[in-house]
Design a protein around this motif. Structure first.
Motif, PDB file in Angstrom:
ATOM      1  N   PRO A  70       1.049  -1.145  -0.025  1.00 20.96           N
ATOM      2  CA  PRO A  70       0.001  -0.097   0.069  1.00 20.96           C
ATOM      3  C   PRO A  70       0.869   1.203   0.095  1.00 20.96           C
ATOM      4  CG  PRO A  70      -0.719  -1.493   1.558  1.00 20.96           C
ATOM      5  CD  PRO A  70       0.604  -2.062   1.205  1.00 20.96           C
ATOM      6  N   SER A  71       2.150   1.144   0.289  1.00 14.56           N
ATOM      7  CA  SER A  71       3.056   2.403   0.570  1.00 14.56           C
ATOM      8  C   SER A  71       3.273   3.077  -0.869  1.00 14.56           C
ATOM      9  CB  SER A  71       4.241   2.110   1.311  1.00 14.56           C
ATOM     10  OG  SER A  71       5.020   0.973   0.566  1.00 14.56           O
ATOM     11  N   THR A  72       3.158   1.885  -1.686  1.00 23.01           N
ATOM     12  CA  THR A  72       3.602   2.516  -3.187  1.00 23.01           C
ATOM     13  C   THR A  72       2.336   2.824  -4.042  1.00 23.01           C
ATOM     14  OG1 THR A  72       3.230  -0.066  -3.987  1.00 23.01           O
ATOM     15  CG2 THR A  72       5.427   0.712  -3.185  1.00 23.01           C
ATOM     16  N   TRP A  73       1.227   2.672  -3.323  1.00 23.97           N
ATOM     17  CA  TRP A  73      -0.017   3.296  -4.272  1.00 23.97           C
ATOM     18  C   TRP A  73       0.054   4.634  -4.480  1.00 23.97           C
ATOM     19  CZ3 TRP A  73      -4.418   0.397  -1.151  1.00 23.97           C
ATOM     20  CH2 TRP A  73      -4.239  -0.896  -1.438  1.00 23.97           C
ATOM     21  N   THR A  74       0.713   5.328  -3.681  1.00 26.71           N
ATOM     22  CA  THR A  74       0.874   7.014  -4.130  1.00 26.71           C
ATOM     23  C   THR A  74       1.894   7.041  -5.249  1.00 26.71           C
ATOM     24  OG1 THR A  74       2.731   7.017  -2.608  1.00 26.71           O
ATOM     25  CG2 THR A  74       0.824   7.459  -1.553  1.00 26.71           C
ATOM     26  N   ASP A  75       2.548   6.208  -5.554  1.00 20.11           N
ATOM     27  CA  ASP A  75       3.310   6.394  -7.089  1.00 20.11           C
ATOM     28  C   ASP A  75       2.598   5.986  -8.334  1.00 20.11           C
ATOM     29  OD1 ASP A  75       5.464   6.754  -5.400  1.00 20.11           O
ATOM     30  OD2 ASP A  75       6.162   4.843  -5.458  1.00 20.11           O
ATOM     31  N   MET A  76       1.222   5.647  -8.026  1.00 21.86           N
ATOM     32  CA  MET A  76       0.532   5.187  -9.207  1.00 21.86           C
ATOM     33  C   MET A  76      -0.561   6.211  -9.795  1.00 21.86           C
ATOM     34  SD  MET A  76      -0.681   1.472  -8.065  1.00 21.86           S
ATOM     35  CE  MET A  76      -1.635   0.993  -9.398  1.00 21.86           C
ATOM     36  N   ASP A  77      -0.741   6.445 -10.844  1.00 19.90           N
ATOM     37  CA  ASP A  77      -1.533   7.377 -11.480  1.00 19.90           C
ATOM     38  C   ASP A  77      -2.884   6.965 -11.191  1.00 19.90           C
ATOM     39  OD1 ASP A  77      -1.828   9.230 -14.475  1.00 19.90           O
ATOM     40  OD2 ASP A  77      -3.035   9.604 -12.640  1.00 19.90           O
ATOM     41  N   MET A  78      -3.661   7.321 -10.195  1.00 19.51           N
ATOM     42  CA  MET A  78      -4.937   6.945  -9.783  1.00 19.51           C
ATOM     43  C   MET A  78      -5.979   7.908 -10.326  1.00 19.51           C
ATOM     44  SD  MET A  78      -4.185   4.238  -8.175  1.00 19.51           S
ATOM     45  CE  MET A  78      -5.642   3.779  -7.347  1.00 19.51           C
ATOM     46  N   ARG A  79      -5.785   8.935 -10.999  1.00 22.38           N
ATOM     47  CA  ARG A  79      -6.481  10.020 -11.300  1.00 22.38           C
ATOM     48  C   ARG A  79      -6.833  10.065 -12.867  1.00 22.38           C
ATOM     49  NH1 ARG A  79      -5.829  16.113  -9.449  1.00 22.38           N
ATOM     50  NH2 ARG A  79      -4.375  15.841 -10.980  1.00 22.38           N
ATOM     51  N   PHE A  80      -7.752  10.482 -13.265  1.00 25.71           N
ATOM     52  CA  PHE A  80      -8.113  10.487 -14.781  1.00 25.71           C
ATOM     53  C   PHE A  80      -7.652  11.682 -15.358  1.00 25.71           C
ATOM     54  CE2 PHE A  80     -10.850  12.138 -18.234  1.00 25.71           C
ATOM     55  CZ  PHE A  80     -10.439  11.161 -19.247  1.00 25.71           C
ATOM     56  N   ARG A  81      -6.911  11.632 -16.512  1.00 23.61           N
ATOM     57  CA  ARG A  81      -5.867  12.726 -16.916  1.00 23.61           C
ATOM     58  C   ARG A  81      -6.467  12.736 -18.275  1.00 23.61           C
ATOM     59  NH1 ARG A  81       0.074  11.688 -15.612  1.00 23.61           N
ATOM     60  NH2 ARG A  81       0.132  14.029 -16.675  1.00 23.61           N
ATOM     61  N   ALA A  82      -7.122  13.999 -18.717  1.00 25.32           N
ATOM     62  CA  ALA A  82      -7.759  14.084 -20.020  1.00 25.32           C
ATOM     63  C   ALA A  82      -6.621  14.913 -20.905  1.00 25.32           C
ATOM     64  CB  ALA A  82      -8.891  15.004 -20.064  1.00 25.32           C
ATOM     65  N   PHE A  83      -6.694  14.327 -22.127  1.00 27.96           N
ATOM     66  CA  PHE A  83      -5.927  15.185 -22.991  1.00 27.96           C
ATOM     67  C   PHE A  83      -4.379  15.089 -22.744  1.00 27.96           C
ATOM     68  CE2 PHE A  83      -9.694  17.473 -22.833  1.00 27.96           C
ATOM     69  CZ  PHE A  83     -10.119  17.637 -24.317  1.00 27.96           C
ATOM     70  N   GLY A  86     -12.809   7.170  -3.508  1.00 26.91           N
ATOM     71  CA  GLY A  86     -14.043   7.385  -3.780  1.00 26.91           C
ATOM     72  C   GLY A  86     -14.568   6.761  -2.100  1.00 26.91           C
ATOM     73  N   ILE A  87     -15.929   7.237  -1.826  1.00 29.34           N
ATOM     74  CA  ILE A  87     -16.842   6.783  -0.743  1.00 29.34           C
ATOM     75  C   ILE A  87     -17.664   5.652  -1.379  1.00 29.34           C
ATOM     76  CG2 ILE A  87     -18.353   7.263   1.065  1.00 29.34           C
ATOM     77  CD1 ILE A  87     -16.711   9.974   1.264  1.00 29.34           C
ATOM     78  N   PRO A  88     -17.642   4.588  -0.720  1.00 30.96           N
ATOM     79  CA  PRO A  88     -18.781   3.602  -1.205  1.00 30.96           C
ATOM     80  C   PRO A  88     -20.002   3.985  -0.827  1.00 30.96           C
ATOM     81  CG  PRO A  88     -17.560   2.829   0.575  1.00 30.96           C
ATOM     82  CD  PRO A  88     -16.936   4.022   0.076  1.00 30.96           C
TER      83      PRO A  88
END
Length: 296
Positions: free
Chosen positions: A217-230, A259-261
């Motif tokens: 879980p500590s490496t999750w911050t290195d992942m691009d989790m947000r949608f990036r347009a263009f 997100g909150i379930p």
């Protein structure tokens, strides 16, 4: 006047129509003449002298002419057909593989007798070398080679020529008799395992179960989790390349929001959230309601 018969009983007709004589046998390579007779080596027929044809025509034997060859010294026998009657008197020429089966040497004596054989219905062969398995269609090759043969004898080792290579096959079984005629017959052919052939060993390996990699879980911050347009590059209509290439903006780990379930979710219902904060309705002075248009 007196008369007497030397034989008390007449000679059976079967013996009267039987051809039997002895010849000195030689291999085809000893045949004199300008023509190459290598075709005799590719089949199961012999060359006999012209006197044999004259004697056979008088005996009124059945056709095709089939003969039994016997080496009395080794008690070996085989069967064959006749190709031509052009040999010297007292001599017959045999294929080399036939002389090997009879254990005959050059100039040896062989007994030649006319016979009637049954038509073949089945035959089984055993290749004498695993190289025979390299042939793509062995049955077709054998069928083409047997056109130069007149008969088969159980126990013989015949030789066929294919792609300038000699293949030897032992006749393991013939039906309906141990010696059969293969002229104009419908014969089923089967093969036994070649001599010296070994089945390849098959190694069965158990399939390896894929291992699930546990993420840190500590490496999750290195992942691009947000949608990036263009984020890709664009193309101009005139075909020119843009001077400035877009560069992706790095994302701060603090900007990643999870997100909150929806704990009130019910199976079979789809909820479309258009606006998370709709504006409240306002009442007018006369007690009515004023509807504000929401911007979606």
């Amino acid at each position: 006047m007196f008369s007497f018969n030397m034989f008390d009983h007449p000679i059976p007709r079967a013996f009267q129509n039987r051809f039997s004589t002895q010849y000195r046998c030689y291999s085809v390579s000893m045949l004199a003449g300008p023509n190459d007779r290598s075709d005799v080596e590719k089949g199961g027929k012999i060359i006999m002298p012209p006197s044999a044809l004259d004697q056979l025509s008088r005996l009124n034997i059945t056709y095709p002419m089939l003969f039994k060859l016997t080496n009395k010294n080794s008690d070996r026998m085989t069967h064959c057909g006749v190709l031509e009657f052009v040999a010297d008197e007292g001599i017959c020429y045999l294929p080399h593989w036939m002389m090997q089966n009879l254990l005959l040497e050059e100039g040896g004596l062989v007994q030649v007798e006319s016979v009637n054989l049954m038509v073949a219905t089945y035959s089984k062969f055993q290749p004498q070398s695993p190289d025979f398995l390299d042939i793509t269609n062995p049955k077709a090759v054998l069928e083409n080679a047997l056109r130069n043969f007149a008969c088969l004898t159980t126990g013989d080792v015949i030789a066929i020529n294919y792609n300038e290579k000699i293949y030897e096959l032992r006749v393991m079984e013939t039906k309906p008799d141990k010696a059969v005629s293969i002229i104009e017959c419908d014969m089923n052919v089967d093969f036994d395992a070649p001599l010296g052939y070994k089945e390849p060993e098959r190694c069965y390996k158990a399939p390896e179960e894929p291992k699930e990699e546990e993420g840190d879980p500590s490496t999750w911050t290195d992942m691009d989790m947000r949608f990036r347009a263009f984020t890709g590059s664009g193309n101009r209509l005139d075909g020119k390349k843009k001077g400035i290439e877009p560069s992706p903006v790095p994302i701060d780990p603090s900007d990643i929001k999870r997100g909150i379930p929806n704990y009130e979710y019910k199976v079979g219902r789809i909820t479309f959230i258009r606006n998370s904060r709709p504006q409240p309705r306002k009442t007018t002075e006369d007690g009515g309601f004023r509807i504000h248009r929401l911007l979606w």
